[in-house]
Scaffold this motif. Structure first.
Motif, short mmCIF file in Angstrom:
data_model
loop_
_atom_site.label_atom_id
_atom_site.label_comp_id
_atom_site.label_asym_id
_atom_site.label_seq_id
_atom_site.Cartn_x
_atom_site.Cartn_y
_atom_site.Cartn_z
N ALA A 19 1.12 -1.38 -0.26
CA ALA A 19 -0.10 -0.20 0.35
C ALA A 19 0.98 0.60 0.16
CB ALA A 19 -0.75 -0.17 1.33
N VAL A 20 1.72 1.52 0.64
CA VAL A 20 2.89 2.24 1.00
C VAL A 20 3.75 2.88 -0.36
CG1 VAL A 20 4.71 3.13 1.93
CG2 VAL A 20 2.80 2.35 2.99
N SER A 21 3.50 1.54 -0.85
CA SER A 21 4.53 1.61 -2.37
C SER A 21 4.20 2.13 -3.11
CB SER A 21 5.18 0.39 -2.92
OG SER A 21 6.12 0.03 -1.76
N ALA A 22 2.35 1.87 -3.20
CA ALA A 22 2.00 2.23 -4.70
C ALA A 22 1.84 3.63 -4.41
CB ALA A 22 0.01 1.77 -3.90
N VAL A 23 1.35 3.74 -3.18
CA VAL A 23 0.70 5.24 -2.79
C VAL A 23 2.00 6.51 -3.16
CG1 VAL A 23 1.10 7.34 -0.62
CG2 VAL A 23 -0.60 5.01 -0.96
N VAL A 24 3.21 6.29 -2.59
CA VAL A 24 4.78 6.43 -2.97
C VAL A 24 4.80 7.00 -4.39
CG1 VAL A 24 6.93 7.12 -2.30
CG2 VAL A 24 5.33 6.07 -0.72
N ALA A 25 4.82 6.21 -5.32
CA ALA A 25 4.66 5.67 -6.30
C ALA A 25 4.53 7.03 -7.44
CB ALA A 25 5.09 4.21 -7.11
N SER A 26 2.45 6.87 -6.50
CA SER A 26 1.86 7.86 -7.53
C SER A 26 1.93 8.88 -7.00
CB SER A 26 0.64 7.04 -7.92
OG SER A 26 -0.09 6.55 -6.18
N ALA A 27 1.91 9.38 -5.93
CA ALA A 27 2.28 10.77 -5.08
C ALA A 27 2.70 11.41 -5.89
CB ALA A 27 2.95 10.64 -3.65
#
Length: 449
Positions: free
Chosen positions: A105-113
């Motif tokens: 979840a964190v990886s997906a959020v950071v990648a698209s932030a």
């Protein structure tokens, strides 16, 4: 000499803690504008004196130097020297945290932030997160709210502080609390300027007749699973409680932290669903994910939202937006639901283990709240001296608390033991329970085996 003395002082005073890496001799020499040989000599002397330790390939770090700095723990909280089985409430075993789901979840959020996600979050929380959470709470708890009436907080504690502040602004100087209940919350409430008034609890939850006689106009309640007895507020009590709030023109704060750990067959909708204009719904991720996340939420009545938001705006500038987004993604992907099912099944096994152990080895002890919570409330026979049992268990390296620890008023209260099992796994729990049974035999001469 100046360099050696500075390091000694900071290590002895605890400013530099054991294990702390210190700069390389080359880097420190460059930072201070001195010859590298000066730093090398200082480090060598400190290593010889036992202040620093140098390992090839690992650099130089602070050694485990014994200092005179005292422990911040109270005597009651210091653990015995031997292996400890911690059966106090409040713990959550680290193995239950859904590490891989959270990392994804964190990886997906950071990648698209983008700029918006990496900027300051609104004090009440990111709109997309509030929208997701409002839908989730409506689906699983029946909470009747809109995203604009939801606030993301730094755990339940901040939410409670905000509400206490607003209650004081409205002329309240007292608040009803369940007795037995959470001593930490009572202290928190008192420090916020309100006086907690203990209201008795029985097998159906908080006694509304005693609440009405107390004179308070607000109350903090745990309807889904009363802490620490595990009692579920009955349907009739729920109706009477809401009617009381209407009659006194007051408010109820519903702490729903344990609802996910109630057996599905006994789980009732949130109290807030009966009276959204009188009940503030409060929840957090502390007991189902990890306290370290500091994620909580308030669903406020429409006439309180703006006032609570104004208070919040004067305190901070909101919670971590990235963690909010990661939590919302857990919900959106279904990972949070799957985690709660696993956690609920795991906790249920531990709960049943406690009940079976008590039934088999402590037959004259009664277990309350058998279908909810991260703890079991054991009512002891009158001949049992509660504190003696707690200390006898401690001598066997079992940390557990008596019922009086959770009591605001201790008069005429039967002896009890509150066994927390959130922070231990099967073998530890079994050994801890065995220690309690041995302590019980020692202090009562009873039939515990």
């Amino acid at each position: 000499m100046q360099l050696r003395n500075a390091f000694r002082t900071q290590i002895e005073e605890g400013t530099l803690r054991p294990g702390t890496r210190v700069p390389s001799s080359r880097q420190l020499a460059a930072d201070l504008g001195v010859s590298r040989s000066v730093v090398v000599e200082a480090y060598e002397q400190l290593c010889a004196e036992g202040y620093l330790v140098s390992q090839h390939g690992s650099g130089t770090s602070v050694a485990a130097v014994r200092t005179d700095v005292g422990s911040a723990l109270t005597p009651d909280d210091r653990a015995p020297a031997a292996a400890v089985y911690d059966l106090r409430t409040g713990g959550l075993h680290d193995s239950t945290f859904p590490r891989q789901d959270w990392i994804r979840a964190v990886s997906a959020v950071v990648a698209s932030a983008g700029r918006r996600e990496l900027g300051y979050a609104p004090p009440s929380g990111l709109p997309v997160v509030r929208h997701t959470l409002a839908g989730y709470l409506g689906r699983v708890r029946g909470v009747r709210t809109r995203p604009e009436h939801l606030m993301i907080t730094s755990g339940f504690a901040q939410g409670l502080a905000l509400l206490c502040h607003e209650l004081r602004n409205r002329g309240h100087d007292t608040i009803g609390v369940e007795d037995p209940g959470h001593p930490g919350e009572w202290k928190f409430i008192a420090e916020a300027g309100l006086r907690p008034v203990g209201i008795p609890v029985d097998g159906d939850g908080i006694r509304v007749d005693a609440l009405a006689a107390s004179g308070v106009r607000a109350a903090l309640v745990t309807p889904a699973s009363q802490f620490p007895t595990g009692a579920t507020l009955s349907a009739q009590r729920r109706e009477h409680l809401v009617a009381w709030a209407e009659e006194v023109n007051g408010y109820l704060i519903e702490d729903d932290f344990d609802a996910a750990l109630v057996a599905p067959a006994q789980r009732m909708p949130a109290l807030q669903s009966l009276a959204p204009d009188r009940v503030v719904y409060a929840g957090s991720a502390s007991k189902v994910l990890a306290p370290a996340l500091r994620l909580g939420w308030l669903a406020t009545p429409a006439n309180l939202t703006a006032r609570v938001e104004r208070v919040r705006a004067g305190w901070d500038i909101g919670c971590s937006g990235l963690e909010q987004l990661a939590f919302a993604r857990l919900i959106d992907t279904g990972a949070f639901d799957r985690h709660l099912r696993r956690l609920g099944a795991d906790v249920q096994k531990r709960r049943q283990a406690v009940q079976q152990f008590v039934s088999r080895h402590l037959p004259d002890v009664t277990v309350l709240g058998q279908n909810s919570g991260l703890q079991s409330y054991l009512v002891l026979p009158a001949r049992c001296v509660e504190e003696a049992l707690v200390q006898a268990a401690r001598r066997r390296s079992v940390l557990v608390r008596g019922g009086h620890f959770y009591a605001l008023r201790t008069d005429d209260r039967p002896p009890a033991l509150v066994v927390g099992y959130g922070g231990v796994r099967g073998p530890e729990l079994g050994r801890g329970l065995a220690g309690i049974a041995a302590a019980y035999r020692e202090t009562t001469g009873g039939s515990g085996s």
